[in-house]
Structure formats: structure tokens, C-alpha cells
Scaffold this motif. Structure first.
Motif, PDB file in Angstrom:
ATOM      1  N   THR A   1       0.828  -1.210   0.000  1.00  0.00           N
ATOM      2  CA  THR A   1       0.000   0.000   0.000  1.00  0.00           C
ATOM      3  C   THR A   1       0.860   1.257   0.000  1.00  0.00           C
ATOM      4  OG1 THR A   1      -1.699  -1.188   1.246  1.00  0.00           O
ATOM      5  CG2 THR A   1      -1.848   1.211   1.197  1.00  0.00           C
ATOM      6  N   ASN A   2       1.764   1.342   0.972  1.00  0.00           N
ATOM      7  CA  ASN A   2       2.534   2.581   1.135  1.00  0.00           C
ATOM      8  C   ASN A   2       3.556   2.767   0.022  1.00  0.00           C
ATOM      9  OD1 ASN A   2       1.203   3.345   3.544  1.00  0.00           O
ATOM     10  ND2 ASN A   2       2.457   1.923   4.708  1.00  0.00           N
ATOM     11  N   PHE A   3       4.211   1.679  -0.412  1.00  0.00           N
ATOM     12  CA  PHE A   3       5.155   1.785  -1.521  1.00  0.00           C
ATOM     13  C   PHE A   3       4.444   2.216  -2.806  1.00  0.00           C
ATOM     14  CE2 PHE A   3       8.188  -1.626   0.388  1.00  0.00           C
ATOM     15  CZ  PHE A   3       8.727  -0.658   1.227  1.00  0.00           C
ATOM     16  N   THR A   4       3.243   1.652  -3.025  1.00  0.00           N
ATOM     17  CA  THR A   4       2.493   2.011  -4.232  1.00  0.00           C
ATOM     18  C   THR A   4       2.180   3.495  -4.256  1.00  0.00           C
ATOM     19  OG1 THR A   4       1.510  -0.186  -4.490  1.00  0.00           O
ATOM     20  CG2 THR A   4       0.347   1.640  -5.508  1.00  0.00           C
ATOM     21  N   VAL A   5       1.729   4.023  -3.132  1.00  0.00           N
ATOM     22  CA  VAL A   5       1.404   5.451  -3.065  1.00  0.00           C
ATOM     23  C   VAL A   5       2.651   6.291  -3.296  1.00  0.00           C
ATOM     24  CG1 VAL A   5       0.552   7.291  -1.567  1.00  0.00           C
ATOM     25  CG2 VAL A   5      -0.585   5.065  -1.569  1.00  0.00           C
ATOM     26  N   TRP A   6       3.756   5.898  -2.654  1.00  0.00           N
ATOM     27  CA  TRP A   6       5.000   6.661  -2.778  1.00  0.00           C
ATOM     28  C   TRP A   6       5.501   6.640  -4.223  1.00  0.00           C
ATOM     29  CZ3 TRP A   6      10.129   5.086   0.140  1.00  0.00           C
ATOM     30  CH2 TRP A   6      11.096   6.062  -0.085  1.00  0.00           C
ATOM     31  N   PHE A   7       5.595   5.453  -4.825  1.00  0.00           N
ATOM     32  CA  PHE A   7       6.038   5.365  -6.211  1.00  0.00           C
ATOM     33  C   PHE A   7       5.105   6.140  -7.126  1.00  0.00           C
ATOM     34  CE2 PHE A   7       9.045   1.549  -6.757  1.00  0.00           C
ATOM     35  CZ  PHE A   7       9.589   1.726  -5.498  1.00  0.00           C
ATOM     36  N   ALA A   8       3.812   5.943  -6.922  1.00  0.00           N
ATOM     37  CA  ALA A   8       2.835   6.545  -7.832  1.00  0.00           C
ATOM     38  C   ALA A   8       2.881   8.066  -7.788  1.00  0.00           C
ATOM     39  CB  ALA A   8       1.428   6.048  -7.494  1.00  0.00           C
TER      40      ALA A   8
ATOM     41  N   VAL B   1       2.174  -2.397 -10.149  1.00  0.00           N
ATOM     42  CA  VAL B   1       0.853  -1.792  -9.943  1.00  0.00           C
ATOM     43  C   VAL B   1       0.891  -0.281 -10.083  1.00  0.00           C
ATOM     44  CG1 VAL B   1      -0.946  -1.383  -8.220  1.00  0.00           C
ATOM     45  CG2 VAL B   1      -0.027  -3.677  -8.531  1.00  0.00           C
ATOM     46  N   SER B   2       1.912   0.366  -9.494  1.00  0.00           N
ATOM     47  CA  SER B   2       1.913   1.829  -9.440  1.00  0.00           C
ATOM     48  C   SER B   2       1.962   2.453 -10.833  1.00  0.00           C
ATOM     49  CB  SER B   2       3.075   2.334  -8.584  1.00  0.00           C
ATOM     50  OG  SER B   2       4.310   1.853  -9.067  1.00  0.00           O
TER      51      SER B   2
ATOM     52  N   THR C   1      -5.020   5.421  -7.535  1.00  0.00           N
ATOM     53  CA  THR C   1      -3.996   5.036  -6.567  1.00  0.00           C
ATOM     54  C   THR C   1      -4.501   5.166  -5.137  1.00  0.00           C
ATOM     55  OG1 THR C   1      -2.224   5.738  -8.071  1.00  0.00           O
ATOM     56  CG2 THR C   1      -1.662   5.542  -5.737  1.00  0.00           C
ATOM     57  N   LEU C   2      -5.161   6.269  -4.831  1.00  0.00           N
ATOM     58  CA  LEU C   2      -5.621   6.503  -3.464  1.00  0.00           C
ATOM     59  C   LEU C   2      -6.799   5.612  -3.095  1.00  0.00           C
ATOM     60  CD1 LEU C   2      -5.186  10.370  -3.402  1.00  0.00           C
ATOM     61  CD2 LEU C   2      -3.878   8.700  -2.080  1.00  0.00           C
ATOM     62  N   ILE C   3      -7.658   5.322  -4.045  1.00  0.00           N
ATOM     63  CA  ILE C   3      -8.741   4.369  -3.774  1.00  0.00           C
ATOM     64  C   ILE C   3      -8.158   2.994  -3.454  1.00  0.00           C
ATOM     65  CG2 ILE C   3     -10.692   3.145  -4.816  1.00  0.00           C
ATOM     66  CD1 ILE C   3     -11.304   5.723  -6.384  1.00  0.00           C
ATOM     67  N   PHE C   4      -7.177   2.584  -4.247  1.00  0.00           N
ATOM     68  CA  PHE C   4      -6.454   1.330  -4.013  1.00  0.00           C
ATOM     69  C   PHE C   4      -5.854   1.314  -2.605  1.00  0.00           C
ATOM     70  CE2 PHE C   4      -2.334  -0.845  -4.087  1.00  0.00           C
ATOM     71  CZ  PHE C   4      -2.651  -2.099  -4.596  1.00  0.00           C
ATOM     72  N   ALA C   5      -5.223   2.430  -2.201  1.00  0.00           N
ATOM     73  CA  ALA C   5      -4.570   2.509  -0.893  1.00  0.00           C
ATOM     74  C   ALA C   5      -5.582   2.415   0.245  1.00  0.00           C
ATOM     75  CB  ALA C   5      -3.779   3.814  -0.784  1.00  0.00           C
ATOM     76  N   LEU C   6      -6.724   3.045   0.098  1.00  0.00           N
ATOM     77  CA  LEU C   6      -7.745   3.002   1.143  1.00  0.00           C
ATOM     78  C   LEU C   6      -8.257   1.577   1.349  1.00  0.00           C
ATOM     79  CD1 LEU C   6      -9.709   6.260   0.249  1.00  0.00           C
ATOM     80  CD2 LEU C   6      -8.432   5.839   2.368  1.00  0.00           C
TER      81      LEU C   6
END
Length: 443
Positions: free
Chosen positions: A17-24, A159-160, A172-177
Motif C-alpha cells: 500500500t505505502n510503496f504504491t502510493v510513494w512510487f505513484a 501496480v503503481s 492510486t488513493l482508492i487502491f490505498a484506502l
């Protein structure tokens, strides 16, 4: 081990979750603004908060049940990602593409704060290794932690890029939530038996505060331990170059989807590395392993951008990521043995703060320095005239030159550390084993 495996799986979901948000957000900002300065600031923002909050997060880990702290981490990330999504949807058209505008930086601040909230897990998990895993198997357990990190990078990298390409930061943020909520609910049902004194007010023998002075005394009592933390800090100083420039360099050579897939491929190195460490361990002296690993890493860093080559870039990143878990596992295994359990959260937090404090300086400086000095130098400046015929010319070559210089400096400093008295002192302290070890929890 059953409890440990559940915790690893839970951390895997949180890492993804957190890596995806950061990369994205890094991909997205570069594509929206084409600004190396902006991506450098994102890396700097992350590292400043990591360095500043390490002491406090380490105290939270020591003074509260680890599971409760990790649940709080998920709750904080969920709230911040929700606010980020609201800010994204309410922003006017074009506002988030303006590097000089406040809306973009407010949005970046909210997003990265959600990522930072997950950092407490990186402090809590090594202390849980100490609690749940017998001493003679901790290096292998730390290898499994590195493998989980690698799986997270693998999933994240693929994914990102596609999330950004298909739906920008909204998807991306919907995915993270969704994933943050899933991690929270799973952890609620994982039982972790911890020493009662660690979580019960009034029973602890130490003050329930940050207590930096006491932590410094504990570290100072182990010969060479400060030197290990400072060595890791120097490595992070150079590592800030990679955090600030790697995405800009990769995206200069290929499309965002291809860059994401490349990272998915090279992230397999993390998984392979974790498997190897889990099977073979780190040897009788993890510090020696740490030094050898760093010599190889910085040697590779000095050469993998000598030419504009995607295969060369992929090979360099693969080796870099394969050896990274060795360095982290070696440091964690050393600290778990020589630091008393009741202080480990604060020592890990202290180490995180001190080690990461160097990287923001690099990240904040290297973005502008690359943008306004090295890129012109290798495009139309003296550097292009002097070495451009074989090194290449253009903005991407300016970024590449920074990587090469950082690698050469890293090799020199690692050789000096390998031959220092501090290396010998800490190796001897590790062989003696200074820290009392708690009995593994029944889990």
C-alpha cells in the motif's frame, strides 16, 4: 512462527500500500510537471519526516504493545489517504500541475504523511523478531523480512505504473484506502503475546518518554555501535541520490508503464535475496557481510549508468536490490543481539532518525544541483565537451554522472570503514553478545 508469519503477511499488505502510493505520486508528479526539482523535494519530504519522527516512533514502540502501535499506524494512514483523495478531487483543473502553486505541495504533503505513518512498522517488526524468534535464527528471520519488502516492491512496481497510467492519483488513493482497511482488519485478529511490563503503565522501570539521553547511553556502552549508525548514515547520504534521481533517470529512458514493469522485474532480487538469507544466514560476523555488500553495491553504482542502456540500468538495479536486504539484515541482527530488548524500539528509532537525517540533505540538494548544474554541464557545458563523446550528452547524461560520482565516493568510504578500529570493536562486541534476550513469545 505462526504469529510471525501472520505479522509478515500483514506488513506485506501495508508495504504494498505505502510503496504504491510513494512510487505513484513520484511518477505522477514527474509526468505532470517534468520537474526533477519536484521529485527531489518529494524524496526530501519523506526523509525529513522519517528522520524527525524516528525518536518518537521508537518510544511508542517501546512503551506500548507493538500490535496496538501497528493498528494505530493503519488508522492514521487511512485517514490521511482519505484527506488526500478529497484534496485531489477538490483541486481546480491544472492546480496540481503547477510546481509553484500551494495546492500541489499540500496534496504531496498529505499523501506522503500517509506513507510516513506506516514507518512505525519498520521499527516495531525488528523488535518482534527479537521477541518471537530464537537468537540463532534471527538472521534468517531478518532475511524473511527483507523478502517481504521485496515482494512489496515487486507488486508495487507493477501496480503503481499502471495505476498512474490508467487513473492517475485517484485510482492510486482508492487502491490505498482498500488495502489499508484490509491490513487493519487482519491485524485485529492476530494474537501477539508480549511482556506485560512493556505495555502496562506503572510497571515499567523506565520513563515513558522519548528519553534520547538514555538511548544514547545504551548505544555508547557498545563499542563501535555509534560508528555503525554513522556508517549507515553516510550510506543513506549517498542513497538520497538514488531516491531523488532514479525515477527521473528511468523515465527519461522509457515510458512509465515500462519503468513500472522494469521495477517489478528487478524487485525479484529482493525476494531472491530474502530466500537466500533465510536459508543460509549471514555468517558468523554480520558486520563483515555488511562491509562486503557495500563494496559491491557502490562499485556497481559507479558503473551502471556509464552508458544510456536499459539492460545496464536493469542489471545495476537488480544487484543493488539483491544486496540491500543483506545490509539491512546485518544491521538489524547486530542491534538485536547487543541492545537490551526493552530499549530496542528507541535504538531502532534513534538509528532510523540519525541514518535518515543525512538523506534529506542529499535529496533537497541533489534535485536542484542536478537540474541547474549537472544537466547543463552534460548538455552544452564543459562536461559535454570533455567526456560527451563516450559518456554521452543531454539531460539524462547529467543525471547519470551524479550516480557515477556517488558510487566512487561510496567505495572509498566503505574501504575506510572496513579498516577502522570501530569495525573491529563492534565485531568483538557482537561475538560477546551484550544484550539479554527475552524468551520467545508463545504466539
Amino acid at each position: 512462527m505462526r504469529t510471525f508469519r501472520h505479522l509478515l503477511a500483514n506488513n506485506l499488505v501495508a508495504n504494498i500500500t505505502n510503496f504504491t502510493v510513494w512510487f505513484a505520486v513520484t511518477f505522477w508528479v514527474f509526468l505532470e510537471t517534468r520537474s526533477v526539482f519536484a521529485t527531489g523535494m518529494i524524496a526530501g519530504f519523506y526523509l525529513v519526516l522519517t528522520a524527525g519522527l524516528g525518536f518518537w516512533l521508537g518510544s511508542l514502540v517501546d512503551h506500548h504493545r507493538k500490535k496496538r502501535v501497528m493498528l494505530g499506524s493503519s488508522m492514521a494512514s487511512f485517514a490521511l489517504y482519505g484527506l488526500s483523495l478529497a484534496a485531489h478531487e477538490l483541486a481546480s483543473e491544472g492546480a496540481l500541475a503547477d510546481v509553484s502553486g500551494a495546492p500541489l505541495w499540500l496534496f504531496i504533503g498529505l499523501v506522503m504523511s500517509g506513507v510516513i505513518a506506516g514507518n512505525v512498522r519498520s521499527i516495531a517488526l525488528p523488535t518482534l523478531v527479537t521477541l518471537l524468534i530464537p537468537e540463532d535464527r534471527r538472521d534468517r528471520a531478518n532475511g524473511l523480512v527483507g523478502m517481504v519488502t521485496g515482494i512489496g516492491f515487486l507488486a508495487t512496481s507493477a501496480v503503481s505504473g499502471f495505476l498512474v497510467a490508467w487513473g492517475g492519483m485517484r485510482y492510486t488513493l482508492i487502491f490505498a484506502l482498500i488495502l489499508t482497511l484490509a491490513a487493519f482488519l487482519h491485524l485485529r485478529f492476530v494474537r501477539v503475546d508480549e511482556p506485560q511490563s512493556e505495555a502496562t503503565p506503572g510497571k515499567a522501570t523506565e520513563p515513558r518518554r522519548v528519553d534520547i539521553a538514555g538511548t544514547v547511553r545504551v548505544i555508547g556502552a557498545v563499542p563501535g555501535l555509534f560508528a555503525l549508525i554513522l556508517f549507515a548514515s553516510f550510506n543513506n547520504f549517498l542513497g538520497g541520490v538514488f531516491m531523488a534521481l532514479m525515477d527521473a533517470y528511468g523515465l527519461s529512458l522509457m515510458a512509465v508503464q515500462a519503468w513500472g514493469l522494469l521495477w517489478a522485474f528487478v524487485s525479484c532480487a529482493f525476494i531472491l535475496s530474502g530466500i537466500v538469507i533465510a536459508r543460509t544466514g549471514l555468517g558468523p560476523n554480520p558486520l563483515r557481510t555488511l562491509m562486503i555488500v557495500n563494496l559491491i553495491v557502490w562499485s556497481v553504482s559507479a558503473v551502471f549508468t556509464l552508458q544510456s542502456s536499459i539492460p545496464l540500468l536493469a542489471a545495476g538495479c537488480f544487484i543493488w536490490l539483491f544486496l540491500g536486504p543483506y545490509a539491512e539484515a546485518a544491521e538489524h541482527t547486530t542491534l538485536q543481539k547487543v541492545v537490551p530488548y526493552e530499549r530496542q524500539g528507541r535504538v531502532f528509532g534513534f538509528a532510523q532518525s540519525v541514518e535518515q537525517a543525512a538523506s534529506p540533505l542529499t535529496a533537497f540538494l541533489i534535485g536542484p544541483l542536478t537540474q541547474f548544474f549537472f544537466i547543463p554541464l552534460m548538455t552544452t557545458g564543459a562536461g559535454a565537451d570533455a567526456i560527451g563523446d563516450w559518456f554521452g550528452r543531454g539531460p539524462e547524461r547529467g543525471i547519470a554522472l551524479v550516480f557515477t560520482l556517488a558510487g566512487v565516493l561510496g567505495v572509498v568510504m566503505t574501504i575506510l570503514a572496513f579498516n577502522s578500529k570501530y569495525y573491529r570493536q563492534l565485531s568483538a562486541a557482537y561475538a560477546r553478545g551484550l544484550a539479554p534476550n527475552p524468551a520467545p513469545g508463545p504466539g
